[in-house]
Write a protein that holds these residues in place. Sequence first.
Motif, PDB file in Angstrom:
ATOM      1  N   LYS A   1       0.819  -1.211   0.000  1.00 15.32           N
ATOM      2  CA  LYS A   1       0.000   0.000   0.000  1.00 15.32           C
ATOM      3  C   LYS A   1       0.857   1.268   0.000  1.00 15.32           C
ATOM      4  CE  LYS A   1      -4.037   2.064   2.111  1.00 15.32           C
ATOM      5  NZ  LYS A   1      -5.115   1.893   3.071  1.00 15.32           N
ATOM      6  N   LYS A   2       1.968   1.236   0.718  1.00 21.66           N
ATOM      7  CA  LYS A   2       2.846   2.411   0.763  1.00 21.66           C
ATOM      8  C   LYS A   2       3.444   2.685  -0.617  1.00 21.66           C
ATOM      9  CE  LYS A   2       6.761   4.459   3.139  1.00 21.66           C
ATOM     10  NZ  LYS A   2       7.742   4.354   4.195  1.00 21.66           N
ATOM     11  N   GLU A   3       3.876   1.635  -1.298  1.00 19.30           N
ATOM     12  CA  GLU A   3       4.430   1.804  -2.650  1.00 19.30           C
ATOM     13  C   GLU A   3       3.372   2.322  -3.614  1.00 19.30           C
ATOM     14  OE1 GLU A   3       7.860  -1.647  -2.682  1.00 19.30           O
ATOM     15  OE2 GLU A   3       5.752  -2.237  -2.892  1.00 19.30           O
ATOM     16  N   LEU A   4       2.147   1.833  -3.479  1.00 20.60           N
ATOM     17  CA  LEU A   4       1.056   2.324  -4.313  1.00 20.60           C
ATOM     18  C   LEU A   4       0.760   3.798  -4.028  1.00 20.60           C
ATOM     19  CD1 LEU A   4      -1.429  -0.664  -4.335  1.00 20.60           C
ATOM     20  CD2 LEU A   4      -0.419   0.435  -6.322  1.00 20.60           C
ATOM     21  N   SER A   5       0.838   4.171  -2.762  1.00 23.05           N
ATOM     22  CA  SER A   5       0.635   5.576  -2.399  1.00 23.05           C
ATOM     23  C   SER A   5       1.706   6.453  -3.027  1.00 23.05           C
ATOM     24  CB  SER A   5       0.643   5.746  -0.880  1.00 23.05           C
ATOM     25  OG  SER A   5      -0.488   5.152  -0.308  1.00 23.05           O
ATOM     26  N   MET A   6       2.939   5.982  -3.010  1.00 23.97           N
ATOM     27  CA  MET A   6       4.023   6.762  -3.611  1.00 23.97           C
ATOM     28  C   MET A   6       3.807   6.921  -5.123  1.00 23.97           C
ATOM     29  SD  MET A   6       5.624   7.796  -1.080  1.00 23.97           S
ATOM     30  CE  MET A   6       6.924   8.650  -1.938  1.00 23.97           C
ATOM     31  N   LEU A   7       3.348   5.872  -5.766  1.00 24.22           N
ATOM     32  CA  LEU A   7       3.029   5.984  -7.194  1.00 24.22           C
ATOM     33  C   LEU A   7       1.861   6.942  -7.405  1.00 24.22           C
ATOM     34  CD1 LEU A   7       3.474   2.373  -8.602  1.00 24.22           C
ATOM     35  CD2 LEU A   7       4.763   4.409  -9.207  1.00 24.22           C
ATOM     36  N   GLY A   8       0.910   6.922  -6.493  1.00 25.97           N
ATOM     37  CA  GLY A   8      -0.204   7.869  -6.567  1.00 25.97           C
ATOM     38  C   GLY A   8       0.284   9.300  -6.478  1.00 25.97           C
ATOM     39  N   PHE A   9       1.210   9.570  -5.547  1.00 21.63           N
ATOM     40  CA  PHE A   9       1.789  10.915  -5.429  1.00 21.63           C
ATOM     41  C   PHE A   9       2.542  11.296  -6.700  1.00 21.63           C
ATOM     42  CE2 PHE A   9       1.729  10.402  -0.628  1.00 21.63           C
ATOM     43  CZ  PHE A   9       0.774  11.391  -0.427  1.00 21.63           C
ATOM     44  N   GLU A  10       3.228  10.329  -7.286  1.00 15.49           N
ATOM     45  CA  GLU A  10       3.963  10.575  -8.528  1.00 15.49           C
ATOM     46  C   GLU A  10       2.998  10.964  -9.648  1.00 15.49           C
ATOM     47  OE1 GLU A  10       6.905   7.924 -11.330  1.00 15.49           O
ATOM     48  OE2 GLU A  10       6.865   7.484  -9.187  1.00 15.49           O
ATOM     49  N   ILE A  11       1.897  10.241  -9.741  1.00 17.44           N
ATOM     50  CA  ILE A  11       0.895  10.543 -10.761  1.00 17.44           C
ATOM     51  C   ILE A  11       0.304  11.935 -10.534  1.00 17.44           C
ATOM     52  CG2 ILE A  11      -1.374   9.877 -11.670  1.00 17.44           C
ATOM     53  CD1 ILE A  11      -0.521   6.929 -11.044  1.00 17.44           C
ATOM     54  N   VAL A  12      -0.003  12.261  -9.282  1.00 21.59           N
ATOM     55  CA  VAL A  12      -0.538  13.589  -8.959  1.00 21.59           C
ATOM     56  C   VAL A  12       0.459  14.672  -9.354  1.00 21.59           C
ATOM     57  CG1 VAL A  12      -1.163  15.143  -7.054  1.00 21.59           C
ATOM     58  CG2 VAL A  12      -2.105  12.838  -7.118  1.00 21.59           C
ATOM     59  N   ALA A  13       1.728  14.474  -9.041  1.00 26.33           N
ATOM     60  CA  ALA A  13       2.744  15.481  -9.334  1.00 26.33           C
ATOM     61  C   ALA A  13       2.889  15.713 -10.840  1.00 26.33           C
ATOM     62  CB  ALA A  13       4.084  15.070  -8.725  1.00 26.33           C
ATOM     63  N   TYR A  14       3.044  14.636 -11.599  1.00 24.30           N
ATOM     64  CA  TYR A  14       3.212  14.786 -13.040  1.00 24.30           C
ATOM     65  C   TYR A  14       1.943  15.337 -13.694  1.00 24.30           C
ATOM     66  CZ  TYR A  14       7.618  12.214 -12.861  1.00 24.30           C
ATOM     67  OH  TYR A  14       8.908  11.803 -12.595  1.00 24.30           O
ATOM     68  N   SER A  15       0.799  14.845 -13.276  1.00 29.72           N
ATOM     69  CA  SER A  15      -0.460  15.349 -13.826  1.00 29.72           C
ATOM     70  C   SER A  15      -0.656  16.815 -13.452  1.00 29.72           C
ATOM     71  CB  SER A  15      -1.638  14.531 -13.305  1.00 29.72           C
ATOM     72  OG  SER A  15      -1.558  13.202 -13.739  1.00 29.72           O
ATOM     73  N   GLY A  16      -0.294  17.165 -12.233  1.00 28.20           N
ATOM     74  CA  GLY A  16      -0.422  18.553 -11.797  1.00 28.20           C
ATOM     75  C   GLY A  16       0.460  19.486 -12.599  1.00 28.20           C
ATOM     76  N   ASP A  17       1.677  19.053 -12.887  1.00 27.06           N
ATOM     77  CA  ASP A  17       2.562  19.867 -13.725  1.00 27.06           C
ATOM     78  C   ASP A  17       1.973  20.046 -15.117  1.00 27.06           C
ATOM     79  OD1 ASP A  17       4.362  20.152 -11.650  1.00 27.06           O
ATOM     80  OD2 ASP A  17       5.797  18.677 -12.435  1.00 27.06           O
ATOM     81  N   ALA A  18       1.444  18.969 -15.685  1.00 28.02           N
ATOM     82  CA  ALA A  18       0.822  19.057 -17.008  1.00 28.02           C
ATOM     83  C   ALA A  18      -0.391  19.978 -16.970  1.00 28.02           C
ATOM     84  CB  ALA A  18       0.421  17.665 -17.500  1.00 28.02           C
ATOM     85  N   ARG A  19      -1.191  19.855 -15.926  1.00 24.66           N
ATOM     86  CA  ARG A  19      -2.383  20.695 -15.781  1.00 24.66           C
ATOM     87  C   ARG A  19      -2.009  22.169 -15.720  1.00 24.66           C
ATOM     88  NH1 ARG A  19      -5.445  23.117 -11.795  1.00 24.66           N
ATOM     89  NH2 ARG A  19      -7.692  22.957 -12.056  1.00 24.66           N
ATOM     90  N   SER A  20      -1.009  22.506 -14.928  1.00 23.85           N
ATOM     91  CA  SER A  20      -0.565  23.899 -14.822  1.00 23.85           C
ATOM     92  C   SER A  20      -0.098  24.436 -16.170  1.00 23.85           C
ATOM     93  CB  SER A  20       0.568  24.018 -13.799  1.00 23.85           C
ATOM     94  OG  SER A  20       0.110  23.696 -12.517  1.00 23.85           O
ATOM     95  N   THR A  21       0.664  23.632 -16.888  1.00 23.58           N
ATOM     96  CA  THR A  21       1.145  24.029 -18.207  1.00 23.58           C
ATOM     97  C   THR A  21      -0.018  24.271 -19.159  1.00 23.58           C
ATOM     98  OG1 THR A  21       3.199  22.801 -17.905  1.00 23.58           O
ATOM     99  CG2 THR A  21       2.568  23.301 -20.169  1.00 23.58           C
ATOM    100  N   LEU A  22      -1.001  23.382 -19.135  1.00 26.44           N
ATOM    101  CA  LEU A  22      -2.144  23.508 -20.040  1.00 26.44           C
ATOM    102  C   LEU A  22      -3.005  24.720 -19.708  1.00 26.44           C
ATOM    103  CD1 LEU A  22      -3.032  19.736 -20.233  1.00 26.44           C
ATOM    104  CD2 LEU A  22      -2.161  21.146 -22.121  1.00 26.44           C
ATOM    105  N   LEU A  23      -3.212  24.995 -18.437  1.00 29.31           N
ATOM    106  CA  LEU A  23      -4.000  26.171 -18.056  1.00 29.31           C
ATOM    107  C   LEU A  23      -3.280  27.455 -18.453  1.00 29.31           C
ATOM    108  CD1 LEU A  23      -5.403  25.014 -14.608  1.00 29.31           C
ATOM    109  CD2 LEU A  23      -6.659  25.254 -16.770  1.00 29.31           C
ATOM    110  N   LYS A  24      -1.970  27.483 -18.290  1.00 32.38           N
ATOM    111  CA  LYS A  24      -1.195  28.650 -18.721  1.00 32.38           C
ATOM    112  C   LYS A  24      -1.293  28.803 -20.239  1.00 32.38           C
ATOM    113  CE  LYS A  24       3.395  30.668 -18.712  1.00 32.38           C
ATOM    114  NZ  LYS A  24       4.815  30.454 -18.532  1.00 32.38           N
TER     115      LYS A  24
END
Length: 109
Positions: free
Chosen positions: A3-26
Motif C-alpha cells: 500500500k505504501k508503494e502504491l501511495s508513492m506511485l499515486g503521489f507521482e501521478i498527482v505530481a506529473y499530472s499537476g505539472d501538465a495541468r498547470s502548463t495547459l491552463l497557462k
Amino acid sequence: MNKKELSMLGFEIVAYSGDARSTLLKLIREAKAGNFANIESSLQEADENLKLAHNAQTQVLAQEAGGDELEIGFIFIHGQDHLMTTVLLRDIAEDFVELYQEKYNRKEE
C-alpha cells in the motif's frame, strides 16, 4: 507492491499530472491573450508529464494484470482522478487554442 508503494506511485501521478495541468491552463490563458508563440512547446511539455504519469500508472496495471492482489488506497485513486481530468484538459486545450487562433485571425482580416 504494498500500500505504501502504491501511495508513492499515486503521489507521482498527482505530481506529473499537476505539472501538465498547470502548463495547459497557462497555455489556454496565453492563447486567450493572443500569444501563440509557445503553444507547441507547452503542449510537448504537458505531453511529457502526462507520459510520465501514465508510466507510473502502467506499473500498477501491469502488476494487477499479472495476478498480484493490490491494496489500492485513496492517494492512488486521487492520482487517477488527476490523470483522467488532465488528459481531458489536454484535449480541450487544443480546441481552445484553435478557437482563439480563429478569433484572432478574423480580427486581422
